[in-house]
Design a protein around this motif. Structure first.
Motif, short mmCIF file in Angstrom:
data_model
loop_
_atom_site.label_atom_id
_atom_site.label_comp_id
_atom_site.label_asym_id
_atom_site.label_seq_id
_atom_site.Cartn_x
_atom_site.Cartn_y
_atom_site.Cartn_z
N THR A 1 -21.63 22.08 -21.31
CA THR A 1 -20.24 21.61 -21.41
C THR A 1 -19.66 21.38 -20.02
N TRP B 1 -16.49 31.00 -19.24
CA TRP B 1 -16.36 29.62 -19.72
C TRP B 1 -14.96 29.35 -20.30
N ASN C 1 -12.39 20.33 -39.63
CA ASN C 1 -12.57 20.82 -38.26
C ASN C 1 -13.81 20.26 -37.56
N ASP D 1 -13.39 17.09 -34.09
CA ASP D 1 -12.62 17.26 -32.86
C ASP D 1 -13.22 16.37 -31.79
N ASP E 1 -6.20 18.47 -29.64
CA ASP E 1 -5.33 19.47 -30.26
C ASP E 1 -3.91 18.93 -30.51
N ARG F 1 -12.98 31.39 -30.54
CA ARG F 1 -13.41 31.92 -29.24
C ARG F 1 -12.35 32.87 -28.67
N CYS G 1 -19.91 26.59 -30.76
CA CYS G 1 -20.23 27.30 -29.52
C CYS G 1 -21.14 28.47 -29.88
O1 LIG Z 1 -11.37 24.14 -31.27
P1 LIG Z 1 -12.17 22.99 -31.79
O2 LIG Z 1 -11.42 21.70 -31.73
O3 LIG Z 1 -12.76 23.26 -33.13
O4 LIG Z 1 -13.40 22.81 -30.83
C1 LIG Z 1 -13.25 22.69 -29.47
C2 LIG Z 1 -14.60 22.55 -28.81
O5 LIG Z 1 -15.19 21.32 -29.06
O6 LIG Z 1 -14.37 22.69 -27.48
C3 LIG Z 1 -15.27 23.61 -26.92
C4 LIG Z 1 -16.15 23.01 -25.94
O7 LIG Z 1 -15.54 22.08 -25.15
C5 LIG Z 1 -16.14 24.16 -27.97
O8 LIG Z 1 -16.16 25.51 -27.99
C6 LIG Z 1 -15.58 23.64 -29.22
O9 LIG Z 1 -16.62 23.15 -29.92
#
Ligand SMILES: O=P(O)(O)OC[C@@]1(O)O[C@H](CO)[C@@H](O)[C@@H]1O
Ligand SMILES: [Mn+2]
Length: 439
Positions: free
Chosen positions: A20, A113, A191, A194, A289, A369, A403
């Motif tokens: 990432t 991260w 979801n 994104d 978002d 996360r 993730c």
């Molecule tokens: O919160 P969301 O929209 O489901 O995901 C956000 C996201 O794409 O951003 C992060 C990496 O850039 C990842 O942890 C996650 O997959």
């Protein structure tokens, strides 16, 4: 006290965090720069020469940011004067203090991260606010709108489905439960859409999600929806209190937001809840978002549809907002780098607000996360414990996996998944409903 596991970090070469920071974040910055370029004439029309100067300034700040990231420079203090600048700089000091006086500085490929990724989006905001008169420009707006328009067909199908369901008041108990589960699953699979995962490229919903639900069942790794039903139906039966408040901590705009609004609408019409509180971001964040502007924009566009079922949904949603049954909130805490267990100290006002909810739904991967402090917990570690004391009210995470972090699995489940699909953690193909009930 047992030691906490380490944070996910780009230090782990080859990990999703590493990829990432190495590939996806620079790609997102490049796209933001390109968007500014393409709006040059719009800035000129609106603000004259000053608008063009501002565009140049924002681009140079973003290019500098991309260079710092790609060359793994130390993470610097924020220089703007926004409402959260001091909190961010204080947090940066905290990150530095964790390095125990060594010569190390927090860096992109070294620090947690979660921290560096949030910091990048906050620096994008800094670049824009430091470039008046375009300080309100949302570099991600265009891609958010695009993904909404590209999902139009699925949105129409969904709105038609929910309109044909009514009136929910006449539903039997089983029908109510069945519909709730369906709409929860639609919100879960919403979801997948994104835009930060796809580096800002289009990620809309083009399939008929309602007819796909059955086939997607095996991809739900943890399904605590029975507990949600139990909680809400108990409230309803007992008429336990006159207000049954459900809070939804939103994630992405576009199709996902529409699925959340459809769910929220059903919670009211079925009388499983009496008011819904939505929580969104104060600034553009993780590409897709929801900000307050996106929230209003989506309702307005659904309302303005030329499809009857869709526009009827939009009109009802508008009315929910007008009558105060739907309440939108934003708070700077949602765009800080802190894990949610720090909320009582960092944002006690928000924590107190959330305590008024009967149930809080946390949408999406980033919320997961932050709930889990972005630590490398064992796959079988209990969800409740990984929340590290965060429990303003009964809560449920509704998230597709994007993730390398997952708790609460059965022994052997992760190993089985790994053997079958080595990328199970990061593609958004799998999902969970993870509930932490009343204490
Ligand atoms: O919160 P969301 O929209 O489901 O995901 C956000 C996201 O794409 O951003 C992060 C990496 O850039 C990842 O942890 C996650 O997959
Ligand atoms: Mn998101």
């Amino acid at each position: 006290m047992a030691e906490f596991p380490a944070f996910l970090s780009a230090q782990d070469v080859g990990s999703f965090a590493y990829l990432t920071v190495k590939d996806r974040l620079p790609q997102i910055l490049t796209k933001a720069i390109d968007t500014l370029h393409r709006h040059k004439s719009e800035f000129f029309e609106k603000h004259g020469k000053e608008g063009v100067e501002a565009e140049k300034k924002a681009i140079s700040l973003l290019s500098k940011l991309r260079n710092e990231l790609q060359t793994d420079k130390p993470i610097t203090r924020l220089a703007d004067k926004w409402v959260d600048t001091d909190i961010w700089n204080h947090y940066l000091g905290h990150e530095r203090s964790l390095l125990n006086g060594s010569d190390e500085e927090p860096r992109w490929f070294f620090s947690p991260w979660l921290f560096v990724e949030c910091y990048m989006y906050r620096r994008i905001h800094e670049a824009i606010v430091q470039s008046p008169p375009i300080q309100d420009f949302d570099v991600f707006k265009e891609s958010k709108d695009e993904s909404f328009f590209e999902s139009q067909e699925s949105i129409d199908t969904l709105c038609m489905h929910i309109q044909q369901l009514r009136p929910a008041r006449d539903f039997s108990e089983d029908e109510l439960k069945d519909t709730l589960f369906k709409l929860l699953q639609i919100s879960l699979w919403g979801n997948k859409c994104d835009l930060s995962l796809s580096g800002g490229e289009s990620s809309s919903e083009k399939t008929d999600v309602i007819n796909s639900l059955e086939g997607l069942m095996p991809f739900i790794l943890i399904n605590d929806t029975e507990s949600l039903w139990e909680l809400l139906s108990t409230y309803k039966k007992a008429a336990k209190s006159s207000v049954v408040r459900v809070d939804i901590v939103l994630d992405n705009s576009g199709f996902e937001l529409v699925t959340d609004l459809v769910l929220a609408d059903f919670l009211l019409s079925s009388e499983l809840a009496t008011e819904i509180h939505f929580h969104g971001k104060t600034i553009p964040w993780f590409v897709s978002d929801v900000t307050m502007h996106d929230f209003n924009w989506i309702i307005e566009h659904v309302r303005g549809s030329n499809q009857k079922f869709t526009s009827t949904c939009g009109a009802e949603w508008e009315n929910h907002v007008k009558m105060g049954r739907w309440i939108y909130h934003d708070h700077i805490f949602w765009t800080l780098p802190h894990p949610y267990c720090a909320m009582p100290q960092v944002a006690p006002d928000l924590y107190t607000k959330l305590q008024k909810a009967c149930l809080i739904l946390f949408k999406g991967d980033l919320n997961y996360r932050k709930l889990m402090s972005d630590r490398k917990w064992e796959f079988t570690f209990p969800f409740h414990e990984a929340l590290c004391g965060f429990h303003p009210a009964p809560l449920c995470s509704i998230r597709t996996l994007k993730c390398e972090l997952q708790v609460g699995l059965q022994p052997g489940q992760a190993e089985q998944l790994m053997a079958f699909d080595p990328h199970w953690l990061t593609t958004g193909k799998y999902g969970v409903f993870q509930f932490d009930g009343p204490l």
